[in-house]
Scaffold this motif. Structure first.
Motif, mmCIF file in Angstrom:
data_model
loop_
_atom_site.group_PDB
_atom_site.id
_atom_site.type_symbol
_atom_site.label_atom_id
_atom_site.label_comp_id
_atom_site.label_asym_id
_atom_site.label_seq_id
_atom_site.Cartn_x
_atom_site.Cartn_y
_atom_site.Cartn_z
ATOM 1 N N GLN A 38 0.859 -2.383 -18.510
ATOM 2 C CA GLN A 38 0.574 -1.218 -17.680
ATOM 3 C C GLN A 38 -0.414 -0.326 -18.402
ATOM 4 N N PHE A 39 -1.551 -0.078 -17.745
ATOM 5 C CA PHE A 39 -2.530 0.846 -18.279
ATOM 6 C C PHE A 39 -2.197 2.250 -17.791
ATOM 7 N N THR B 292 3.143 6.255 -6.875
ATOM 8 C CA THR B 292 2.917 7.619 -6.398
ATOM 9 C C THR B 292 3.610 8.584 -7.340
ATOM 10 N N MET C 105 0.744 -4.900 -14.220
ATOM 11 C CA MET C 105 0.044 -6.166 -14.043
ATOM 12 C C MET C 105 0.887 -7.273 -14.670
ATOM 13 N N SER D 92 -1.735 -0.823 -25.111
ATOM 14 C CA SER D 92 -1.222 -0.709 -23.750
ATOM 15 C C SER D 92 0.280 -0.496 -23.803
ATOM 16 N N THR E 133 0.845 -1.193 0.000
ATOM 17 C CA THR E 133 0.000 0.000 0.000
ATOM 18 C C THR E 133 0.877 1.239 0.000
ATOM 19 N N THR F 143 0.459 0.821 -5.951
ATOM 20 C CA THR F 143 -0.208 1.493 -7.062
ATOM 21 C C THR F 143 0.620 2.606 -7.681
ATOM 22 N N GLU G 96 -1.368 7.836 -1.746
ATOM 23 C CA GLU G 96 -1.872 8.293 -3.026
ATOM 24 C C GLU G 96 -1.218 9.605 -3.399
ATOM 25 N N LYS H 172 -1.579 5.516 -16.057
ATOM 26 C CA LYS H 172 -1.644 5.963 -14.657
ATOM 27 C C LYS H 172 -1.971 4.822 -13.697
ATOM 28 N N GLN H 173 -1.629 3.623 -14.052
ATOM 29 C CA GLN H 173 -1.868 2.484 -13.168
ATOM 30 C C GLN H 173 -0.580 1.709 -12.932
ATOM 31 N N SER H 174 -0.679 0.764 -12.027
ATOM 32 C CA SER H 174 0.482 -0.043 -11.709
ATOM 33 C C SER H 174 0.677 -1.129 -12.758
#
Lengths: 113, 116
Positions: free
Chosen positions: B38-39, A107, B45, B90, A5, A105, A8, B41-43
């Protein structure tokens, strides 16, 4: 299950400000912990890592300490530069047979002149 | 050391065609490589784990017949997106493990795929 985690974003700072990006993890056992950085339009670069409790990873003025008691691996830098603007990912990996990175995710850090 | 390259860096193709992306370890041998998607603004996969000389291991939900992975040598893994569709557009990133640091993945610069 295992997870990471991150705080954000975006995090917006002025040049020379102090940076902290929080990262906590949930895992059994003793994973290795990583920070990766992704500059716009590029892949990920390993920034630093720590493989056991109380280890401190450091690189390019960034550092993070593996804290088992708080399950944390916060990224810090004393004085950020505009060139540090990027997305930072915290991750964990057990290595060995499974060897899968589990990412937070990400930053986004934006440093303004 | 531990440099990973990808080719091409970007590709645009028509719907229904196939696209091959190469991932190379330039200064080390990589028995294991990974493919991520990776999409925006995402992490990342994880799609699959590629081991030299054997079949790739795909993550749940990833279509193995659509995303063909070949790891024919210790320095090269390829990902072929077959019958590409716009939803396959992608950023695809590969990574590799070195024999000396089996918990650290070194990443390629990524390939931007756009399917029209």
């Amino acid at each position: 299950g295992n997870s990471v985690t991150q705080m954000e974003g975006p995090v917006t700072l002025s040049e020379e400000a102090f940076l902290t990006i929080n990262c906590t993890y949930t895992a059994t056992g003793y994973p290795s912990l990583f920070w990766y950085v992704q500059y716009p339009g590029e892949g990920l670069q390993l920034l630093l890592k720590a493989t056991k409790a109380d280890d401190k990873g450091s690189n390019k003025g960034f550092e993070a300490t593996y804290r088992k008691e708080t399950t944390s691996f916060h990224l810090e830098k004393g004085s950020v530069q505009v060139s540090d603007s990027a997305v930072y990912f915290c991750a964990l990996n057990y290595g060995g047979a499974t060897n899968k990175l589990i990412f937070g995710t990400g930053t986004l850090l934006a440093v303004q002149p | 050391g531990a440099v990973v390259s990808q080719h091409p860096s970007w590709v645009i193709c028509k719907s229904g065609t196939s696209v091959k992306i190469e991932c190379r370890s330039l200064d080390f041998q990589a028995t294991t490589m990974f493919w991520y998607r990776q999409f925006p603004k995402q992490s990342l996969m994880l799609m699959a784990t590629s081991n030299e000389g054997s079949k790739a291991t795909y993550e749940q939900g990833v279509e193995k017949d659509k995303f063909l992975i070949n790891h024919a040598s210790l320095t090269l893994s390829t990902l072929t997106v077959t019958s590409a569709h716009p939803e396959d557009s992608s950023f695809y990133i590969c990574s590799a493990l070195t024999s000396s640091s089996t918990d650290t993945q070194y990443f390629g610069p990524g390939t931007r795929l756009t399917v029209l």
